[in-house]
Design an enzyme around this catalytic site. Structure first.
Site, PDB file in Angstrom:
ATOM      1  N   LEU A  70       1.182  16.801  -5.667  1.00  0.00           N
ATOM      2  CA  LEU A  70       1.992  16.601  -4.326  1.00  0.00           C
ATOM      3  C   LEU A  70       1.099  15.617  -3.303  1.00  0.00           C
ATOM      4  O   LEU A  70      -0.204  15.558  -3.684  1.00  0.00           O
ATOM      5  CB  LEU A  70       1.991  18.074  -3.691  1.00  0.00           C
ATOM      6  CG  LEU A  70       2.803  18.762  -4.575  1.00  0.00           C
ATOM      7  CD1 LEU A  70       2.634  20.315  -3.793  1.00  0.00           C
ATOM      8  CD2 LEU A  70       4.170  18.337  -4.519  1.00  0.00           C
ATOM      9  N   GLY A  79       8.320  15.650 -15.694  1.00  0.00           N
ATOM     10  CA  GLY A  79       7.111  15.878 -15.061  1.00  0.00           C
ATOM     11  C   GLY A  79       6.397  14.236 -14.993  1.00  0.00           C
ATOM     12  O   GLY A  79       7.034  13.390 -15.385  1.00  0.00           O
ATOM     13  N   THR A 100       2.380   5.602  -5.290  1.00  0.00           N
ATOM     14  CA  THR A 100       3.964   6.109  -5.590  1.00  0.00           C
ATOM     15  C   THR A 100       4.857   6.896  -4.443  1.00  0.00           C
ATOM     16  O   THR A 100       5.768   6.691  -4.274  1.00  0.00           O
ATOM     17  CB  THR A 100       3.474   7.311  -6.780  1.00  0.00           C
ATOM     18  OG1 THR A 100       2.999   6.914  -7.818  1.00  0.00           O
ATOM     19  CG2 THR A 100       4.727   7.969  -7.201  1.00  0.00           C
ATOM     20  N   HIS A 135      14.462  31.637  20.905  1.00  0.00           N
ATOM     21  CA  HIS A 135      15.957  31.970  20.492  1.00  0.00           C
ATOM     22  C   HIS A 135      16.869  30.905  21.206  1.00  0.00           C
ATOM     23  O   HIS A 135      16.748  30.494  22.251  1.00  0.00           O
ATOM     24  CB  HIS A 135      16.310  33.293  21.214  1.00  0.00           C
ATOM     25  CG  HIS A 135      17.587  33.812  20.879  1.00  0.00           C
ATOM     26  ND1 HIS A 135      17.941  33.834  19.502  1.00  0.00           N
ATOM     27  CD2 HIS A 135      18.922  33.751  21.735  1.00  0.00           C
ATOM     28  CE1 HIS A 135      19.388  34.368  19.777  1.00  0.00           C
ATOM     29  NE2 HIS A 135      20.006  34.184  20.957  1.00  0.00           N
ATOM     30  N   LEU A 188       0.957  -1.149   0.016  1.00  0.00           N
ATOM     31  CA  LEU A 188      -0.067   0.087   0.149  1.00  0.00           C
ATOM     32  C   LEU A 188       0.957   1.324   0.018  1.00  0.00           C
ATOM     33  O   LEU A 188       2.084   1.221   0.132  1.00  0.00           O
ATOM     34  CB  LEU A 188      -0.922   0.028   1.246  1.00  0.00           C
ATOM     35  CG  LEU A 188      -1.768  -1.386   1.498  1.00  0.00           C
ATOM     36  CD1 LEU A 188      -2.659  -1.175   2.658  1.00  0.00           C
ATOM     37  CD2 LEU A 188      -2.831  -1.189   0.382  1.00  0.00           C
ATOM     38  N   LYS A 205      13.399  10.789   0.291  1.00  0.00           N
ATOM     39  CA  LYS A 205      13.975  11.491   1.315  1.00  0.00           C
ATOM     40  C   LYS A 205      14.927  10.696   2.175  1.00  0.00           C
ATOM     41  O   LYS A 205      15.605  11.182   2.452  1.00  0.00           O
ATOM     42  CB  LYS A 205      12.711  11.921   2.006  1.00  0.00           C
ATOM     43  CG  LYS A 205      12.319  13.170   1.956  1.00  0.00           C
ATOM     44  CD  LYS A 205      11.339  13.420   0.516  1.00  0.00           C
ATOM     45  CE  LYS A 205      12.024  14.029  -0.594  1.00  0.00           C
ATOM     46  NZ  LYS A 205      11.064  14.102  -1.649  1.00  0.00           N
TER      47      LYS A 205
END
Ligand code: FAD
Ligand code: NAI
Length: 467
Positions: A321, A273, A43, A446, A40, A53
């Site tokens: 996306l 593409g 892509t 910070h 499952l 990634k």
């Protein structure tokens, strides 16, 4: 033939389809999800977002060990173990795709292995390892995604001329890789192989990288990639490629016309593409209307031209996306059950996971000007951010484009360390209609990278503190 009638049959288990199936089950719909591959996740999980990634993270460690450790006072001898890097990537994919199997079980979604064909509205034929069966459904949701686009005269062979899927599993580091296309795939996978030792040349038709993004921000990324050794040729088009032995010869012509020259490499990655995928689905035969680019047409509730048949994700218009597919899946199913499902297309973030990363949301400076908006722009460089300095990160900026009168944030564009994480605050700002003043007056701990976001917001009113 099964006697069961499902409330919803989802075709495709990518991020659009599997998320829609889970949301449907949460809302009490009896749901089945058909996927033709044994794993499952579509892509995105199998050959897209996740493995790319994983390799980007691994290759970044390798690159840091080679080039950044010394400046931190760390001496290291570094050696690449590509099979282990690939095994780790495959493990990440395996764990996540199995995770979706678990989610399907938990939510009582029937997983059907096989290729789906819409036989008629309300009837889906599935051909799988156990033969052919018919599923009956009150509603059908098409989430069949996309496949890599090819170029005429350049045939994929899986070894020397490859698309993104092959480029995620090359057996060795190419000496020279040519990438056609300076979009997200070309830059991300080009980065992976460059970091691992390949010489990388990117051929791009247009005069810039990442078309459609904020130009000034894209230029910063281009400069950073060039500093790392990536080479670019702009305004050129690849017209053909031939393989002889271990060498690929690419025919390169000026985009404006003129004589072609040649470039050679040992791997050619075509990243120009992706195209919507509807092969064998029977969508056209069922009368579902598609546009000139083969994308399924839908209305505001993601319903196709045939009542009861819906479509989402890469197979319809809009950015290709994963998070766009997911949001559409959720909203589409919510609309089916009478809930006010909605997708705010004006705040879809786009990220390129190079290093530095590039992330954006909303209007670019050029878009805003072209739309006749009077704008105020604030930018802040990472060079002046304390945390970036401590990390050794010097490249990039945060840029905020705001309406000059109302101060409402129209868009934000970041090149820099962890831009992918930093953009989240600005996605929320655009979604909520926040002003740059809202962001500028919010606390930002910070020393952190998000302080660069606050400073860019202050810079909109020309009152940044640290520059
Ligand atoms: P898909 O994920 O393509 O899933 C469709 C599924 O439908 C597939 O599993 C397919 O097998 C199945 N299917 C098709 N036809 C049938 C049929 N007839 N019967 C049964 N099953 C069928 N996006 C991001 O947001 N972030 C990223 O970092 C990112 N990185 C990417 C990296 C690469 C290398 C690539 C190629 C893409 C990347 N993307 C990324 C894009 C992202 O993968 C897609 O936008 C997303 O997967 C689209 O989801 P989808 O559900 O519409 O389709
Ligand atoms: P893309 O459409 O983003 O970029 C393709 C590039 O190829 C464009 O710059 C185009 O001008 C160029 N091009 C086209 N034909 C050419 C030719 N003949 N010669 C030279 N250059 C040519 O497509 P890409 O990078 O293949 O990605 C496909 C999809 O996958 C995109 O929609 C993208 O959103 C998605 N994706 C998203 C990622 C992310 O979110 N980080 C990562 C990878 C893919």
């Amino acid at each position: 033939m099964s006697d069961v009638t499902y409330d919803l049959v989802v075709i495709g288990a990518g991020p659009g389809g599997y998320v829609a199936a889970i949301r449907a089950a949460q809302l009490g719909l009896k749901t089945a999800c058909i996927e033709k591959y044994p794993t499952l996740g579509g892509t995105c999980l199998n050959v897209g977002c996740i493995p790319s990634k994983a390799l980007l993270d691994s290759s970044e460690h390798f690159d840091h060990a080679n080039h950044a450790f010394a400046s931190h006072g760390i001496k290291a001898t570094v050696e690449l173990d590509l099979p282990t890097m690939m095994k780790r990537k495959d493990g990440v994919v395996r764990d996540l795709t199995r995770g979706i199997e678990g989610l399907f079980k938990k939510n009582g979604i029937e997983r059907v292995l096989g290729t789906a064909r819409i036989a008629a509205p309300g009837a889906v034929e599935v051909t799988g390892p156990e033969g052919t069966r018919m599923l009956h459904a009150k509603r059908i949701l098409i989430a069949t995604g996309s496949k890599p686009a090819s170029l005429p005269g350049i045939a994929f062979d899986g070894r020397r001329i490859v698309h993104s899927t092959d480029a995620l599993s090359l057996p060795e580091v190419p000496k020279k890789m040519i990438v056609i296309g300076a979009g997200a795939i070309g830059l991300e996978l080009g980065s992976v192989w460059r970091r691992l030792g390949a010489e990388v040349l990117v051929l791009e038709y247009l005069d810039r990288i990442v078309p459609g993004s904020d130009l000034g921000t894209a230029k910063l990324l281009q400069r950073a990639l060039e500093k790392q050794g990536m080479k670019f040729r702009f305004g050129v088009s690849a017209k053909g490629a031939t393989v002889e032995g271990e060498t690929v010869t690419v025919e390169v012509a000026p985009a404006a016309g003129g004589d072609a020259t040649t470039e050679t490499c040992d791997v050619l990655l075509v990243a120009v593409g992706r195209r919507p995928y509807t092969e064998g689905l029977g969508a056209a035969e069922a009368g579902i209307r598609m546009d000139a680019r083969g994308r399924i047409e839908v209305d505001a509730h993601w319903q196709t031209s045939i009542p009861g048949i819906f479509a989402i994700g890469d197979v319809i218009a809009g950015p290709m996306l994963a998070h766009k597919a997911e949001e559409e899946g959720v909203a589409c199913v919510e609309c089916m059950t009478g809930l006010p499902g909605h997708v705010e297309y004006g705040s879809v973030p786009g990220v390129v996971y190079t290093w530095p990363e590039m992330a954006s949301v909303g209007m670019s400076e050029e878009d805003a000007k072209a739309a006749g908006r009077e704008i105020a722009v604030g930018t802040f460089p990472f060079l002046a951010n304390g945390r970036a300095k401590a990390m050794g990160e010097r490249d990039g900026h945060v840029k905020i484009v705001a309406d000059a009168k109302s101060d409402r944030i129209l868009g934000a564009h970041i090149v820099g360390p962890r831009a992918s994480d930093l953009i989240a605050e600005l996605v929320l700002a655009v979604e909520m209609g926040a002003s740059s003043e809202d962001v500028a007056r919010s606390f930002h701990a910070h020393p952190t990278l998000p302080e660069a976001v606050k400073e860019a917001a202050l810079a909109v009113a020309k009152r940044a503190i640290h520059i």
